[in-house]
Enzyme design. Structure first.
Site, PDB file in Angstrom:
ATOM      1  CD  GLU A 122      -3.120  -0.299   2.268  1.00  0.00           C
ATOM      2  OE1 GLU A 122      -3.084   0.544   2.867  1.00  0.00           O
ATOM      3  OE2 GLU A 122      -4.128  -1.032   2.437  1.00  0.00           O
ATOM      4  CG  ASP A 143      -3.924   8.447   7.333  1.00  0.00           C
ATOM      5  OD1 ASP A 143      -3.815   7.501   7.718  1.00  0.00           O
ATOM      6  OD2 ASP A 143      -4.070   9.180   6.361  1.00  0.00           O
TER       7      ASP A 143
END
Lengths: 266, 400
Positions: free
Chosen positions: A49, A60
């Site tokens: 990823e 995040d």
């Protein structure tokens, strides 16, 4: 069959689970990214990823946000990320790359233009954090038409009826977020995750990756027992953060090898 | 004419708005959407809201004819909707009262908020204290430094203020951080967003709670001058005070609606906060699609305005829609123009306006000059300027 599907098929046949490390493109420096990708593969990554730096990574935690900020210092945007993957592809025709990022850089490029460029660069999957399935039907179709898998998150709060909606749009694999919160949070409850993964299996035949909160070899091993893929993000990025440009590649490789071993011993 | 009926079920205003969030937030937003639909027209809820607006906020806020200022400007008569007279000194409190009452009905003991200048933070801390809710306010560390008095006010009211060190350390980063808190504490936490942005249902819900401004204004204008104004003017950052006064006027075709953005140092310098006027590209940020100040890579860029409340790279999706459909007009006013209007109002009317509202005043001044004396402009005076004393003094080289 897409490269992601092929990868999961092969792993299944050999009785193995996938290791999916996450790094942010351009962190610590764009000149390092391709070398880091190759080194991850060599050390045992099955898929990678690759984070697309964004100025406002809402979903995040601080670790991955700082990675974005380090990459943005070098002006690493979506076009640069695609160029880096294209360079990686010249040496590695096999390992799937899943881009993980936010909608705005894609919309700024233009969704169709992005889909073409992603295909050309050899991207295999796209996880757009803030594109829920309802808002991305055309985009997902565009990706699928180019053999690129739209990858989606499932969360502990996602109800069964909604899992249905999501897996209808998804291909390649689905990514179960193992805890409430942002990336890099703590305290993954393995029994709870096992219960949810079992429930999701009744709703889809897609492989299931589990991530958020996989911080060490022991957790990776436990997750490998219940899921098809183990995603390790913040721990990888922390390693990048605490390394120097000289030892970052070696440190990432060592961590990946350790995780590989733990996963294979599940 | 077709009556205005926006947004659709998933919060779309034409191509704008929507729900662009990570999967981790979807269920929380769905819960909020369902609960808001339930209480939106609930008589008991609306009665409680109206009661608090009257007795706690001090509504209705008056409309005042700024006669001396109008005479000095020369031209149209300028009327002011006095949101600066609300408890806590700005329109922000209308919305925080509404959302906090909703939080209480949803059984959430903890509220969080983001704030730039600190007005929304103070308004949230205020209602949280009154309702006995735990309150955490996220504020960019740059803003914490710039707005020390408001930080102290929030603390006096029992709120915890968390300085945000990431990104540009301003409002957008505070919003990111509040979203992260919400994702992590969904069970017990209600996120009180302060403007008409964010994912659905926020833009609609905040507009509805702020619409009391326009609803009152329509009644008051009829009483005071016997007709509606020729134009309604309000400043636009995220755009909540503007949506609040515009919304009840949308179907009144003869009333011009004018949103005033912050041109900062000037649109041509790039140092501004005017995505609508500058025709910025459309993109996705903070859960909705709208006009956004961004670079060619789609990274959000830093904005500039003398007024912290207008210093935001996006704008509420309903404003984007009103721009495209031309139902509202959007213009921009520079820092200097806003400051001139600020001083003008202080000296002629004895009213110290917020720097945000001074942008609306400055445009009213420009427009009034082009109109005859029998024309009427209504400006939403969204807040009082006490909070801006340090900024204004500094510009004059004075340290307080």
């Amino acid at each position: 069959m897409s490269r992601i599907q092929t990868t999961f098929e092969n792993l299944k046949q050999s009785g193995k689970k996938a290791l999916i490390p996450f790094i942010t493109a351009g962190d610590p420096h764009p000149d390092k990214t391709v070398e880091m990708l190759h080194s991850l593969v060599k050390a045992g990554a099955d898929l990678i990823e690759l984070g697309v730096p964004f100025s406002d990574p809402m979903a995040d935690g601080p670790v991955i946000q700082r990675a974005s900020e380090r990459a943005l210092v070098h002006k690493v945007g979506l076009r640069k990320v695609l160029a880096l993957v294209k360079e990686f592809r010249q040496q590695d025709p096999k390992t799937p790359i899943v881009l993980m990022g936010y909608a705005n850089p894609i919309e700024a490029m233009g969704v169709e233009k992005f889909a073409d460029a992603a295909k050309d660069a050899g991207i295999d999957g796209v996880l757009t954090v803030d594109y829920p399935p309802e808002e991305s039907i055309e985009f997902n179709a565009m990706l699928k038409a180019r053999d690129i898998d739209p990858v989606f998150l499932l969360s502990p709060t996602t109800e069964a009826s909604r899992v249905d909606v999501i897996v209808n749009q998804a291909s390649g694999f689905v990514y179960y977020v193992s805890l409430k919160g942002v990336t890099g949070s703590k305290n993954l409850d393995i029994d709870e995750v096992a219960g949810r993964v079992a429930e999701i299996r009744t709703l889809t035949t897609l492989p299931i990756g589990v991530g958020f909160g996989v911080r060490d070899a022991a957790t990776a091993k436990a997750v490998a027992k219940i899921a098809d893929a183990v995603v390790v993000g913040s721990r990888m990025v922390q390693t990048v953060e605490s390394s120097t440009p000289d030892n970052v590649v070696a440190n990432l490789a060592a961590l990946t090898a350790e995780l590989r071993q733990a996963i294979d011993s599940h | 004419m077709q009556l205005y009926d926006m947004p659709d079920e998933r919060g779309h205003f034409g191509p704008y708005g929507g729900i662009f969030v990570a999967e981790t937030l979807v269920e929380a937003l769905e819960e909020l959407r369902v609960m808001y639909e339930k209480y939106r027209y609930d008589e008991e809820f609306l009665a409680e809201f109206a009661h608090d607006l009257k007795h706690f906020v001090g509504r209705p806020s008056p409309i005042y004819h700024a006669k001396r200022w109008s005479d000095k400007v020369g031209g149209a008569q300028i009327y002011l909707k006095r949101e600066d007279l609300n408890h806590t000194g700005a329109h922000k409190v209308n919305n925080t009262v509404g959302q906090a009452l909703l939080a209480k009905r949803m059984g959430k003991p903890r509220v969080i908020a983001e704030t730039g200048a600190g007005q929304h933070g103070v308004a949230t801390a205020t209602i949280a204290a009154r309702l006995g809710l735990e309150c955490v306010v996220y504020m960019g560390s740059e803003d914490v430094k710039r707005q020390a008095p408001n930080v102290y006010r929030m603390k006096l009211l029992g709120a915890t203020v968390v300085p945000v060190e990431s990104g540009s350390k301003t409002l957008k980063d505070a919003l990111n951080e509040a979203m992260r808190d919400w994702v992590t504490n969904i069970e017990n936490t209600f996120y009180i967003i302060g403007t008409v942005a964010g994912p659905h249902p926020y833009p609609m819900m905040v507009r509805d709670f702020q619409a009391v401004i326009g609803v009152e204004a329509k009644i008051q204008m009829k009483e005071i001058v016997g007709r509606q104004p020729d134009a309604v003017i309000a400043c636009v950052g995220g755009g909540s005070n503007a949506m609040g006064i515009f919304y009840p006027y949308i179907n009144e075709e003869n009333v011009r609606l004018i949103g005033v953005e912050a041109a900062g140092h000037g649109l041509e310098t790039g140092k501004h906060a005017a995505p609508l006027t500058a025709n910025s590209a459309v993109g996705v940020l903070h859960g909705n699609r709208t006009y956004l100040m961004q670079d060619e890579d789609g990274q959000i860029i830093e904005t500039h305005s003398i007024s912290a409340g207008l210093d935001y790279p996006g704008v509420g999706p309903e404003h984007a829609w009103l721009k495209d459909t031309k139902r509202a007009e959007y213009v921009a006013i520079t820092d200097d123009e806003a400051m001139a209007a600020f001083h003008g109002l202080c000296l002629t009317e004895g009213i110290i306006p917020a720097l945000e509202s001074s942008h609306a005043l400055a445009y009213a001044e420009k427009l009034a000059k082009t109109m005859s004396k029998d024309k009427i402009l209504l400006v939403n005076l969204s807040g009082r300027g006490d909070k801006d004393m340090n900024t204004v003094a500094q510009l004059s080289g004075i340290t307080l």
